[in-house]
Scaffold this active site. Structure first.
Site, short mmCIF file in Angstrom:
data_model
loop_
_atom_site.label_atom_id
_atom_site.label_comp_id
_atom_site.label_asym_id
_atom_site.label_seq_id
_atom_site.Cartn_x
_atom_site.Cartn_y
_atom_site.Cartn_z
N LYS A 35 35.26 43.27 39.66
CA LYS A 35 35.04 43.88 40.97
C LYS A 35 36.30 44.53 41.51
O LYS A 35 36.29 45.67 41.93
CB LYS A 35 34.55 42.84 41.98
CG LYS A 35 33.19 42.27 41.68
CD LYS A 35 32.71 41.34 42.78
CE LYS A 35 33.58 40.11 42.96
NZ LYS A 35 33.67 39.23 41.80
N THR A 36 37.39 43.76 41.50
CA THR A 36 38.63 44.29 42.06
C THR A 36 39.12 45.46 41.22
O THR A 36 39.61 46.46 41.74
CB THR A 36 39.69 43.17 42.13
OG1 THR A 36 39.16 42.09 42.90
CG2 THR A 36 40.96 43.65 42.77
N ASP A 220 37.35 44.65 49.62
CA ASP A 220 37.25 43.62 48.58
C ASP A 220 36.95 42.27 49.25
O ASP A 220 37.26 42.09 50.42
CB ASP A 220 38.57 43.53 47.80
CG ASP A 220 38.38 42.87 46.42
OD1 ASP A 220 37.25 42.47 46.10
OD2 ASP A 220 39.37 42.75 45.67
N GLU A 221 36.35 41.36 48.53
CA GLU A 221 36.05 40.01 49.05
C GLU A 221 35.25 40.09 50.35
O GLU A 221 35.51 39.36 51.32
CB GLU A 221 37.35 39.22 49.31
CG GLU A 221 38.31 39.18 48.14
CD GLU A 221 38.00 38.07 47.14
OE1 GLU A 221 36.94 37.41 47.29
OE2 GLU A 221 38.80 37.87 46.21
N GLN A 251 31.19 33.19 46.27
CA GLN A 251 32.60 32.89 46.52
C GLN A 251 32.92 32.92 48.01
O GLN A 251 34.09 33.09 48.40
CB GLN A 251 33.49 33.86 45.76
CG GLN A 251 33.38 33.69 44.26
CD GLN A 251 34.41 34.53 43.52
OE1 GLN A 251 35.60 34.27 43.58
NE2 GLN A 251 33.95 35.55 42.84
N ARG A 612 38.97 30.69 38.17
CA ARG A 612 40.32 31.27 38.09
C ARG A 612 40.87 31.12 36.68
O ARG A 612 41.83 31.77 36.30
CB ARG A 612 41.31 30.56 39.05
CG ARG A 612 41.01 30.58 40.54
CD ARG A 612 40.75 31.95 41.05
NE ARG A 612 39.31 32.18 41.09
CZ ARG A 612 38.78 33.40 41.13
NH1 ARG A 612 39.53 34.46 41.12
NH2 ARG A 612 37.47 33.56 41.17
P1 ATP Z 1 37.04 37.67 41.41
O1 ATP Z 1 35.59 37.52 41.77
O2 ATP Z 1 37.62 36.41 40.95
O3 ATP Z 1 37.81 38.38 42.45
P2 ATP Z 1 36.78 40.18 40.00
O4 ATP Z 1 35.32 40.42 39.84
O5 ATP Z 1 37.47 40.90 41.07
O6 ATP Z 1 37.04 38.61 40.09
P3 ATP Z 1 38.80 41.27 38.29
O7 ATP Z 1 39.91 40.46 38.80
O8 ATP Z 1 38.70 42.69 38.71
O9 ATP Z 1 37.42 40.51 38.61
O10 ATP Z 1 38.73 41.21 36.72
C1 ATP Z 1 38.85 40.00 36.01
C2 ATP Z 1 39.66 40.21 34.76
O11 ATP Z 1 38.92 40.95 33.80
C3 ATP Z 1 40.92 41.00 35.00
O12 ATP Z 1 41.94 40.49 34.18
C4 ATP Z 1 40.53 42.40 34.58
O13 ATP Z 1 41.64 43.15 34.18
C5 ATP Z 1 39.61 42.12 33.41
N1 ATP Z 1 38.60 43.19 33.20
C6 ATP Z 1 37.70 43.64 34.08
N2 ATP Z 1 36.91 44.59 33.53
C7 ATP Z 1 37.32 44.75 32.27
C8 ATP Z 1 36.90 45.60 31.17
N3 ATP Z 1 35.90 46.47 31.28
N4 ATP Z 1 37.56 45.47 30.01
C9 ATP Z 1 38.57 44.58 29.87
N5 ATP Z 1 39.00 43.76 30.86
C10 ATP Z 1 38.39 43.84 32.05
MG MG Z 2 38.53 40.21 42.75
#
Ligand code: ATP
Ligand code: MG
Length: 727
Positions: A35-36, A220-221, A251, A612
């Protein structure tokens, strides 16, 4: 235009979200699904392909650290400096807006931000001055009441007690508090948002300017936005801006502080044609960790529901260690980290997460014993330390003499012979004339209303501040701070404090000088928006210290173990994660187990913690814990029991650690043998009387035993000195 660098390393759904046209979008997806990452790439996409200036984008994230990282990633993707971009926390952004529009917001130019400590101090004073019964209306609760109301967008005059006497008193306290804040140009955290919201409501032209400016708003969040934050966003977005909302209902962990997870539903109703994207692939955690987390969160009702899978390996099993007590738990954590580092890993890739800040102390001790560097996020942050707040309060007095909270803090720190009586006289004068404490002091000096000795001491204080004021014109921030440290007598004062503590305080004050230097360098580099050049350095620095989230600490590049509460771990990721204190009463917390909603929030917090972890997740629980100066014999947390048993491995089989008291047999370790004692036995102590031998730890001369004395309660004693007699 070549946009491959923005789109590569995104999966199909992520790419779809990033490349959406000029429309509203909601990205609803589980932890670690990118997402981020999507949000950051979306910003790059907008700038690069829609011909939008970086300054026309507003992005809200949860911490300053996340904002800094976001800027860094945008810079990397686009190869342009992103220093002055509007990326920050709700508080940070709202503050920035208030600084430029202070007049329209009804604030003095030098308005100051007070943190929750100052707020509490002020409330205590108000309650005392009004002779309100503090037992019935405690300051802490007043603080909670006021902040809650502000988060709901409510002023004291909007509230109606409907004849309820208790409620009326809270409202009155809120009123007096606000009056003092307004007169002194002070803003608490909740006020920043409320004020920024009212600024727009009351000044349509200012709002229109911002609406024109921000064509794209990204959040975000989002699941943790509260009422006033939502209202603020809604107003800013107006009819023309496009919102890009990212969140995960599973979350949402700030319900206890007024966050409204319903905002996810609301945003879909209020923004037309919102494009919904779901991301289901998790890129963060191994299969086992993800399976455990998914299973746990399934226990909650009323979820929006998401599937989350990984293409990665199953990886190692989730480990569970049940310790004798919190010392044993800490020792195990440190040992495990040591082994992990010996295998060639970095300390910084390792995080220890806990439910309550107070748990960090024992962990810190264990880390210190092993000389293992660590850093605490969110605990006692640098800018919260007493000596730092003292020094900052002098700076605040220089920035604004209306700042009563700062005045109270420094008038007699270090002690200069200004007593409570003199202070009372100043407060009374201020109350009577409706002026600041500083002005009241001048009036009192003029009228010679206090004895000569007090008057001399006050004059001394007045001279210090005046001489600092003279300097503040053009000497630069660093010189001003050096003068504060010298002229206030703070350094001298803390030097006198004995031992390590005093030394640490003086070092901290010196560290503040480095912080100022770094701040001056950073603001030069950031190339802040032209409209901010007007703001004076001192005010900006003070706001920075008040708003800077604790996460700042960990940015210092050392390789150290990361300690933080589960709440502050949100959005972050680490190869190895420990979740300590997995015990009923601690996590889930004592108060949450009786209420369905609260328990569900605790479970989400557990889900946040588990997700995490990238490669290894270690859960620990203690059979006996001393915390907050009390003794507990908790059961392992229900959250551990809710995990699928085939992904967990007990690294210390429970057979060996059944609670000693239930065994009541001679144990084979020879620690107690020399004293001819056994667990479960009744013993007599000269001072404490009779009790049951419950537990022991250590070896040889260091054996300590725990006795539950019938009269004196449980105590730990060094066996060699306790002189216990079997009864
Ligand atoms: P949270 O809900 O904990 O905030 P999130 O959904 O924001 O998580 P991110 O932090 O954006 O998730 O991504 C999680 C991990 O996966 C990061 O290390 C990111 O770089 C990696 N990632 C995300 N998408 C891809 C992709 N398409 N290919 C490879 N790595 C990815
Ligand atoms: Mg995130």
């Amino acid at each position: 235009m070549d946009v491959t660098h923005i789109l590569e390393s995104l999966n199909d759904e992520q790419r779809e979200a990033v490349t959406l046209g000029d429309e509203h979008a909601l990205i609803l997806a589980g932890a670690g699904s990118g997402k981020t990452r999507v949000l950051v790439h979306r910003i790059a996409w907008i700038i690069q392909t829609m011909n939008i200036s970086p300054y026309s984008i507003l992005a809200v994230t949860f911490t300053n650290k996340a904002a800094a990282e976001m800027r860094g990633r945008i810079e990397n993707l686009l190869n342009v400096p992103a220093g002055g971009m509007w990326v920050g926390t709700f508080h940070g952004l709202a503050h920035r807006i208030l600084r430029t529009h202070y007049a329209e917001a009804g604030l003095p130019k030098a308005f100051q931000i007070i943190d929750s400590d100052d707020q509490l101090r002020l409330l205590k004073r108000i309650i005392r001055d009004a002779q309100i019964d503090e037992a019935k209306w405690p300051a802490k609760q007043a603080q909670w009441y006021i902040n809650n109301k502000k988060d709901e967008g409510l002023r004291a005059q909007n509230l109606d007690a409907q004849g309820d006497f208790m409620e009326q008193q809270w409202i009155d306290i809120y009123k007096s508090y606000q009056k003092i804040c307004d007169n002194s140009g002070l803003l608490d955290f909740a006020e920043i948002l409320l004020r920024a919201h009212e600024l727009w409501l009351k000044n349509p032209s200012v709002l229109a300017d911002f609406q024109r400016r921000f064509r794209h708003i990204l959040v975000d969040e989002f699941q943790d936005t509260n009422t006033i934050q939502y209202a603020w966003l809604r107003l800013l977005a107006g009819q023309t801006s496009k919102v890009f909302i990212v969140g995960d209902d599973d979350q949402s962990i700030y319900g206890w502080r007024g966050a409204k997870v319903e905002n996810i539903q609301r945003v879909q109703n209020e923004f037309e044609k919102m494009f919904l994207v779901r991301l289901e692939q998790n890129y963060r955690s191994t299969g086992n960790i993800l399976r455990a987390a998914n299973k746990l969160i399934e226990k909650n009702f009323g979820r929006l529901g998401k599937k989350l899978w990984t293409a990665g390996e199953d990886g190692e099993l989730v480990k569970l260690y049940t310790a004798y007590n919190e010392q044993d738990e800490a020792r195990f954590v440190v040992e495990t980290i040591k082994q992990w580092i010996e295998q060639g890993n970095d300390r910084k890739d390792c995080a220890v997460l806990y439910r309550s800040n107070a748990q960090s102390r024992v962990l810190e001790e264990a880390l210190l014993m092993e000389n293992m560097p660590y850093r605490i996020y969110g605990g006692m942050r640098f800018f919260d330390r007493a000596e730092i707040k003292d020094a900052l309060a002098y700076l605040r007095m220089v920035a604004s003499q209306l700042d009563d909270a700062a005045f109270e803090r420094v008038i007699n720190t270090p002690p200069r012979g200004i007593g409570e009586k003199t202070l009372q006289a100043i407060r009374a004068q201020a109350l009577k004339d409706g002026v600041s404490l500083w002005d009241a002091m001048a009036l009192i000096l003029e009228a010679q209303a206090v004895p000569a000795r007090a008057s001399k001491a006050l004059n001394g204080f007045l001279e210090i501040i005046n001489s600092l004021l003279e300097l503040s014109g053009g000497a630069g921030l660093e010189n001003l701070l050096l003068a504060v440290l010298e002229q206030s007598g703070l350094v001298e004062h803390y030097k006198k404090e004995k031992g390590e503590k005093g030394r640490a305080r003086v070092e901290n004050l010196q560290e503040l000088v480095s912080a100022v230097k770094q701040f001056e360098l950073d603001s030069l580099e950031a190339g802040v928006d032209e409209e901010f050049e007007e703001m004076d350095d001192l005010s900006v620095f003070l706001a920075y210290t008040a708003l800077e989230s604790s996460n700042g600490q960990a940015e210092i590049g050392d390789d150290c173990v990361q300690l933080m509460t589960l709440h502050s771990a949100k959005g972050l990721e680490f190869p190895m994660v420990f979740m300590v204190g997995m015990e009923e009463g601690l996590f889930p917390s004592e108060r949450s187990v009786e209420e369905v909603d609260r328990l569900a929030e605790e479970r989400r917090l557990c889900y946040v913690g588990m997700t995490r972890a990238e490669k290894q997740l270690v859960l620990t629980a203690a059979e006996h814990r001393r915390l907050y100066g009390r003794e507990f014999y908790p059961k392992v947390s229900r959250f551990v029991r809710e995990l699928p048993q085939d992904v967990i491995v007990d690294v210390r089989p429970r057979a060996q650690i059944s609670t000693p008291i239930s065994r009541n047999t001679f144990i084979d370790e020879d620690a107690l043998d020399d004293f001819q004692l056994c667990l479960g036995q009744i013993v007599r102590h000269m001072k404490f009387g009779d009790g049951v031998l419950l537990n022991f730890e250590g070896k040889g001369h260091h054996v300590r035993v725990q006795i539950n004395f019938y009269d004196a309660g449980p105590k730990w004693l060094v066996l060699a000195y306790a002189n216990l007699q079997p009864v």
